[in-house]
Scaffold this active site. Structure first.
Site, mmCIF file in Angstrom:
data_model
loop_
_atom_site.group_PDB
_atom_site.id
_atom_site.type_symbol
_atom_site.label_atom_id
_atom_site.label_comp_id
_atom_site.label_asym_id
_atom_site.label_seq_id
_atom_site.Cartn_x
_atom_site.Cartn_y
_atom_site.Cartn_z
ATOM 1 N N VAL A 16 44.583 36.092 31.423
ATOM 2 C CA VAL A 16 43.350 35.464 31.914
ATOM 3 C C VAL A 16 43.074 34.152 31.177
ATOM 4 C CG1 VAL A 16 40.870 35.776 32.265
ATOM 5 C CG2 VAL A 16 42.416 37.712 32.537
ATOM 6 N N LYS A 198 33.753 49.210 34.959
ATOM 7 C CA LYS A 198 33.241 48.293 35.981
ATOM 8 C C LYS A 198 32.093 48.928 36.766
ATOM 9 C CE LYS A 198 37.723 46.012 36.364
ATOM 10 N NZ LYS A 198 38.958 45.849 37.161
#
Length: 400
Positions: A16, A198
């Site tokens: 990322v 999440k």
């Protein structure tokens, strides 16, 4: 930070981090510069000049000229130390670390309030899907009744290939690892922990409810076999790893586990590494968001969007969370979570002894053969918690 070039301190230059660097280089509108990057491995070759890098986190944390600290490392404990230090220093933070956020959310919320800074984390849930900001802004005054989504690209990639290629789990997992779609140690993904973290974040922004990981059930796909795929196919269904939260009376039911979904379900055709999130409100009805759930550039783009939002002095309003806190006079701690209900599940097992500990309310269907055994049963939801994180269990449990 309007109308000035943003100075960024970056922690982590893996998948990322490199994706963020790439999309920032291609950005046409955001005036930003990565001043320094903190990494651990001194021997690893880097794609950019080594003058960017440091191995001392304090070289970034103690800098006075930084507008934003971006945290993109794997270690959740170290990430919390970095993020909390930056917030205490009055510096805005962008992160994509869902584990760190889920495990420390209440502390991080209080640090934002106390130090009047922003912590933004769109890239932590849903990959390239802007779901958190939509929940915060578009649905800020909406009475949401449900969210459910495919939130882990690794699980969805494995399940899609098992179905379409008629292959078993272990072979697809090894191939996914060699192609970069699964970690060398895939436990957090396949055991449902990534989806759990999440789901906890989406619960905060959907319902204003802070939950701890140990309070929420997560079951994964690590025990799935091709027999389970065959059963689903015969019924016209697909198996998807889903995180869900919905209102049930005056409480909420939240969990992460495999589900059977039918062809009319919006999540049925969300395949490979894609994610999909469905949101239902009293006035807006159902809406579904679909996008790349993993990958260097999709997640890097989400992180860059957060950095850009800070140039407009953006921060999460936490309207639903503030409303819950006002009603209780404090942040509620699990009082609104309902784990005491019955759920209909498919359970594939080898020996009936494996079912010990699961409270069966009723059995609707039972199948036995030399190759595989399964039941369709209504069970006490809270009795499934003994399977959470249990590496010894070989059961595959799927919600119906």
């Amino acid at each position: 930070m309007e109308d000035k070039k943003i100075a960024i301190g970056l922690f982590g230059f893996g998948c990322v981090g490199q994706g963020l660097y790439d999309v920032l280089e291609q950005s046409q509108s955001l005036r930003a510069n990565i001043e320094k990057i903190c990494v651990k491995d001194k021997t690893k070759k880097r794609k950019i000049d080594m003058s960017y890098f440091t191995y001392d986190k304090n070289e970034i944390l103690k800098r006075k000229n930084l507008d934003v600290i971006v945290e993109l490392i794997d270690d959740a404990n170290e990430a919390f130390d970095i993020v909390s230090t930056a917030l205490k220093n009055g510096v805005n933070v962008v992160t994509a670390n869902k584990k760190m956020l889920a495990e420390n959310f209440e502390k991080l919320y209080e640090l934002q309030e106390k130090n009047n800074v922003a912590l933004i984390y769109e890239g932590s849930a849903g990959g390239s899907i802007p779901i958190i900001r939509n929940l915060e802004e578009y649905y800020d005054n909406e009475l949401l009744s449900l969210f459910r989504g495919i939130l882990n690209g690794t699980c969805n990639y494995i399940l899609t290939r098992m179905e379409l290629e008629n292959k078993d789990y272990n072979g697809i997992l090894k191939d996914a690892q060699s192609n970069g779609f699964a970690e060398s140690n895939p436990w957090l993904d396949v055991a449902g922990y990534d989806t759990l973290y999440k789901t906890i974040l989406l619960t905060v922004h959907s319902f204003g409810l802070i939950l701890k990981p140990e309070q929420v059930l997560n079951l994964g796909i690590q025990n799935i076999t091709f027999d389970d795929i065959v059963y689903a196919r015969e019924k016209g269904l697909r198996i998807k790893m889903i995180g869900a939260g919905y209102k049930a009376g005056d409480k909420f039911r939240v969990y992460a586990m495999p589900h059977f979904v039918g062809s009319k379900d919006e999540l049925y055709n969300v395949s490979y590494e894609y994610n999909g999130v469905e949101v239902e409100g009293a006035f807006s009805c159902k809406q579904t968001f679909v996008g790349k759930g993993a990958g260097s550039h999709p997640t890097g783009s989400a992180v860059l969007s957060d950095i850009s939002a800070l140039t407009y002095n953006y921060k999460y309003g936490y309207r639903k969370l503030r409303k819950q806190a006002a009603g209780y006079g404090r942040l509620p701690n699990g009082e609104l979570l309902d784990n005491d209900f019955d759920i209909k599940v498919y359970i594939r097992y080898k020996d009936k002894e494996e079912l010990k500990g699961i409270e069966l309310v009723s059995i609707e269907e039972e199948y036995k053969s030399l190759k595989t055994n399964f039941i369709i049963a209504n069970v006490k939801f809270k009795s499934l918690f003994h399977l959470k994180g249990n590496k010894e269990s070989k059961l595959f449990v799927c919600a119906i």
